[in-house]
Scaffold this motif. Structure first.
Motif, mmCIF file in Angstrom:
data_model
loop_
_atom_site.group_PDB
_atom_site.id
_atom_site.type_symbol
_atom_site.label_atom_id
_atom_site.label_comp_id
_atom_site.label_asym_id
_atom_site.label_seq_id
_atom_site.Cartn_x
_atom_site.Cartn_y
_atom_site.Cartn_z
ATOM 1 N N LYS A 53 0.826 -1.205 0.000
ATOM 2 C CA LYS A 53 0.000 0.000 0.000
ATOM 3 C C LYS A 53 0.864 1.260 0.000
ATOM 4 C CE LYS A 53 -3.786 2.473 2.200
ATOM 5 N NZ LYS A 53 -3.671 3.502 1.217
ATOM 6 N N GLU A 54 1.903 1.276 0.820
ATOM 7 C CA GLU A 54 2.782 2.440 0.865
ATOM 8 C C GLU A 54 3.469 2.659 -0.475
ATOM 9 O OE1 GLU A 54 2.637 0.159 3.252
ATOM 10 O OE2 GLU A 54 2.200 1.236 5.099
ATOM 11 N N VAL A 55 3.963 1.587 -1.087
ATOM 12 C CA VAL A 55 4.623 1.705 -2.387
ATOM 13 C C VAL A 55 3.621 2.192 -3.423
ATOM 14 C CG1 VAL A 55 5.808 0.465 -4.234
ATOM 15 C CG2 VAL A 55 6.403 0.003 -1.846
ATOM 16 N N SER A 56 2.408 1.647 -3.393
ATOM 17 C CA SER A 56 1.373 2.056 -4.334
ATOM 18 C C SER A 56 1.011 3.533 -4.155
ATOM 19 C CB SER A 56 0.132 1.178 -4.150
ATOM 20 O OG SER A 56 -0.907 1.612 -4.985
ATOM 21 N N ASP A 57 0.849 3.967 -2.918
ATOM 22 C CA ASP A 57 0.514 5.371 -2.646
ATOM 23 C C ASP A 57 1.646 6.304 -3.077
ATOM 24 O OD1 ASP A 57 -1.877 4.467 -1.569
ATOM 25 O OD2 ASP A 57 -1.298 4.853 0.519
ATOM 26 N N ALA A 58 2.874 5.915 -2.803
ATOM 27 C CA ALA A 58 4.027 6.735 -3.179
ATOM 28 C C ALA A 58 4.163 6.800 -4.699
ATOM 29 C CB ALA A 58 5.300 6.177 -2.552
ATOM 30 N N ARG A 59 3.921 5.679 -5.377
ATOM 31 C CA ARG A 59 4.010 5.673 -6.847
ATOM 32 C C ARG A 59 2.909 6.540 -7.451
ATOM 33 N NH1 ARG A 59 4.312 0.539 -10.972
ATOM 34 N NH2 ARG A 59 4.436 1.806 -12.858
ATOM 35 N N ALA A 60 1.720 6.508 -6.876
ATOM 36 C CA ALA A 60 0.638 7.363 -7.372
ATOM 37 C C ALA A 60 1.022 8.839 -7.241
ATOM 38 C CB ALA A 60 -0.654 7.066 -6.621
ATOM 39 N N ALA A 61 1.630 9.217 -6.115
ATOM 40 C CA ALA A 61 2.091 10.600 -5.930
ATOM 41 C C ALA A 61 3.156 10.951 -6.967
ATOM 42 C CB ALA A 61 2.642 10.788 -4.519
ATOM 43 N N THR A 62 4.048 10.007 -7.228
ATOM 44 C CA THR A 62 5.095 10.206 -8.225
ATOM 45 C C THR A 62 4.496 10.447 -9.597
ATOM 46 O OG1 THR A 62 6.709 8.885 -7.028
ATOM 47 C CG2 THR A 62 7.026 9.062 -9.396
ATOM 48 N N GLU A 63 3.543 9.634 -9.968
ATOM 49 C CA GLU A 63 2.974 9.748 -11.314
ATOM 50 C C GLU A 63 2.127 11.004 -11.485
ATOM 51 O OE1 GLU A 63 1.594 5.828 -12.441
ATOM 52 O OE2 GLU A 63 3.666 5.087 -12.334
ATOM 53 N N ARG A 64 1.468 11.457 -10.423
ATOM 54 C CA ARG A 64 0.747 12.743 -10.484
ATOM 55 C C ARG A 64 1.744 13.885 -10.704
ATOM 56 N NH1 ARG A 64 -2.182 10.345 -6.253
ATOM 57 N NH2 ARG A 64 -0.942 11.464 -4.699
ATOM 58 N N PHE A 65 2.864 13.826 -9.987
ATOM 59 C CA PHE A 65 3.918 14.833 -10.126
ATOM 60 C C PHE A 65 4.478 14.832 -11.549
ATOM 61 C CE2 PHE A 65 8.447 15.788 -10.141
ATOM 62 C CZ PHE A 65 8.488 17.031 -9.539
ATOM 63 N N MET A 66 4.764 13.644 -12.081
ATOM 64 C CA MET A 66 5.336 13.539 -13.428
ATOM 65 C C MET A 66 4.372 14.085 -14.487
ATOM 66 S SD MET A 66 8.354 12.222 -12.968
ATOM 67 C CE MET A 66 8.969 11.204 -14.275
ATOM 68 N N ASP B 159 5.251 16.928 -17.124
ATOM 69 C CA ASP B 159 5.083 16.691 -18.561
ATOM 70 C C ASP B 159 4.191 17.747 -19.214
ATOM 71 O OD1 ASP B 159 6.655 14.403 -18.307
ATOM 72 O OD2 ASP B 159 4.909 13.074 -18.101
ATOM 73 N N ALA B 160 3.221 18.244 -18.455
ATOM 74 C CA ALA B 160 2.299 19.268 -18.958
ATOM 75 C C ALA B 160 2.879 20.679 -18.795
ATOM 76 C CB ALA B 160 0.962 19.162 -18.235
ATOM 77 N N GLU B 161 4.127 20.763 -18.332
ATOM 78 C CA GLU B 161 4.814 22.037 -18.096
ATOM 79 C C GLU B 161 4.094 22.872 -17.038
ATOM 80 O OE1 GLU B 161 5.599 23.972 -21.846
ATOM 81 O OE2 GLU B 161 6.182 22.067 -22.759
ATOM 82 N N GLU B 162 3.429 22.204 -16.122
ATOM 83 C CA GLU B 162 2.762 22.870 -15.005
ATOM 84 C C GLU B 162 3.710 22.826 -13.803
ATOM 85 O OE1 GLU B 162 -1.261 21.505 -14.391
ATOM 86 O OE2 GLU B 162 -1.582 21.375 -16.555
ATOM 87 N N TYR B 163 4.815 23.547 -13.934
ATOM 88 C CA TYR B 163 5.885 23.485 -12.954
ATOM 89 C C TYR B 163 5.475 24.058 -11.596
ATOM 90 C CZ TYR B 163 8.422 22.553 -17.253
ATOM 91 O OH TYR B 163 8.835 22.026 -18.445
ATOM 92 N N SER C 90 2.679 20.682 -5.204
ATOM 93 C CA SER C 90 2.367 19.315 -4.767
ATOM 94 C C SER C 90 3.553 18.632 -4.094
ATOM 95 C CB SER C 90 1.895 18.473 -5.959
ATOM 96 O OG SER C 90 2.986 18.135 -6.807
ATOM 97 N N GLY C 91 4.719 19.249 -4.129
ATOM 98 C CA GLY C 91 5.933 18.661 -3.559
ATOM 99 C C GLY C 91 5.928 18.656 -2.042
ATOM 100 N N TRP D 279 2.072 10.836 0.863
ATOM 101 C CA TRP D 279 3.346 10.737 0.138
ATOM 102 C C TRP D 279 3.447 11.914 -0.827
ATOM 103 C CZ3 TRP D 279 7.195 7.415 1.199
ATOM 104 C CH2 TRP D 279 6.888 6.321 2.002
ATOM 105 N N ARG D 280 4.614 12.578 -0.799
ATOM 106 C CA ARG D 280 4.869 13.705 -1.701
ATOM 107 C C ARG D 280 6.297 13.599 -2.253
ATOM 108 N NH1 ARG D 280 1.818 16.006 2.478
ATOM 109 N NH2 ARG D 280 -0.167 16.862 1.747
ATOM 110 N N VAL D 281 6.504 14.228 -3.390
ATOM 111 C CA VAL D 281 7.816 14.195 -4.045
ATOM 112 C C VAL D 281 8.779 15.108 -3.306
ATOM 113 C CG1 VAL D 281 9.079 14.777 -6.162
ATOM 114 C CG2 VAL D 281 6.887 13.553 -6.285
ATOM 115 N N SER D 282 9.949 14.549 -2.970
ATOM 116 C CA SER D 282 10.992 15.320 -2.292
ATOM 117 C C SER D 282 12.270 15.403 -3.118
ATOM 118 C CB SER D 282 11.313 14.703 -0.931
ATOM 119 O OG SER D 282 11.823 13.399 -1.089
ATOM 120 N N GLY D 283 12.324 14.709 -4.244
ATOM 121 C CA GLY D 283 13.500 14.768 -5.101
ATOM 122 C C GLY D 283 13.168 14.317 -6.512
ATOM 123 N N TYR D 284 13.758 14.982 -7.492
ATOM 124 C CA TYR D 284 13.533 14.651 -8.902
ATOM 125 C C TYR D 284 14.840 14.855 -9.648
ATOM 126 C CZ TYR D 284 11.581 15.163 -13.663
ATOM 127 O OH TYR D 284 11.299 15.039 -14.995
ATOM 128 N N GLY D 285 15.295 13.817 -10.325
ATOM 129 C CA GLY D 285 16.532 13.909 -11.090
ATOM 130 C C GLY D 285 16.345 13.390 -12.494
#
Length: 140
Positions: free
Chosen positions: A26-39, A43-47, A53-54, A124-130
């Motif tokens: 569940k934690e991995v699924s929730d974190a991945r969902a947050a990741t994909e919303r961020f991505m 991708d939509a250039e909505e920086y 959302s970070g 879960w929220r994004v804290s790093g992006y590389g």
């Protein structure tokens, strides 16, 4: 050989709350969902929306204007996203990092790394992006 085009780092794997362990599907699924919303926002250039959302640590450590300038400088030259493949997840205490390989209009071999943290509110929220991209353009 991969050449580091640029690295966009929101925060250095900051741990917002000590003692929290990312375990279970569940934690991995929730974190991945947050990741994909961020991505999708990236991708939509909505920086600005991606910054909003970070993780709290991201918003505290990097002003929105600086984030927008850096994101534009690094992300826009890649062009339009053509596809993205999930590769792996690395689970550590309080963080989960997801690895993807993306195909963009101007570069078809881009490795993306997104780190998430579970914050005090349990979200879960994004804290790093590389981004790591080679210099080759896709075949025409």
């Amino acid at each position: 050989m991969m050449k580091k085009m640029s690295s966009l780092v929101l925060a250095a794997m900051l741990l917002a709350s000590g003692g929290v362990f990312a375990q279970g599907a569940k934690e991995v699924s929730d974190a991945r969902a947050a990741t994909e919303r961020f991505m999708k926002l990236m991708d939509a250039e909505e920086y600005s929306a991606a910054w909003n959302s970070g993780a709290e640590s991201v918003r505290k450590d990097m002003p929105k204007l600086a984030w927008n300038l850096l994101a534009t400088t690094v992300h826009l030259p890649l062009g339009t996203l053509k596809g993205r493949s999930y590769k792996s997840a690395t689970v550590k205490p309080a963080t989960i990092t997801f690895e993807y390989v993306a195909d963009y209009e101007n570069n078809h071999n881009v490795r993306e790394s997104v780190t998430t943290v579970r914050e005090k509110d349990g979200v879960w929220r994004v804290s790093g992006y590389g981004i790591l991209a080679d210099d080759k353009k896709p075949a025409q």
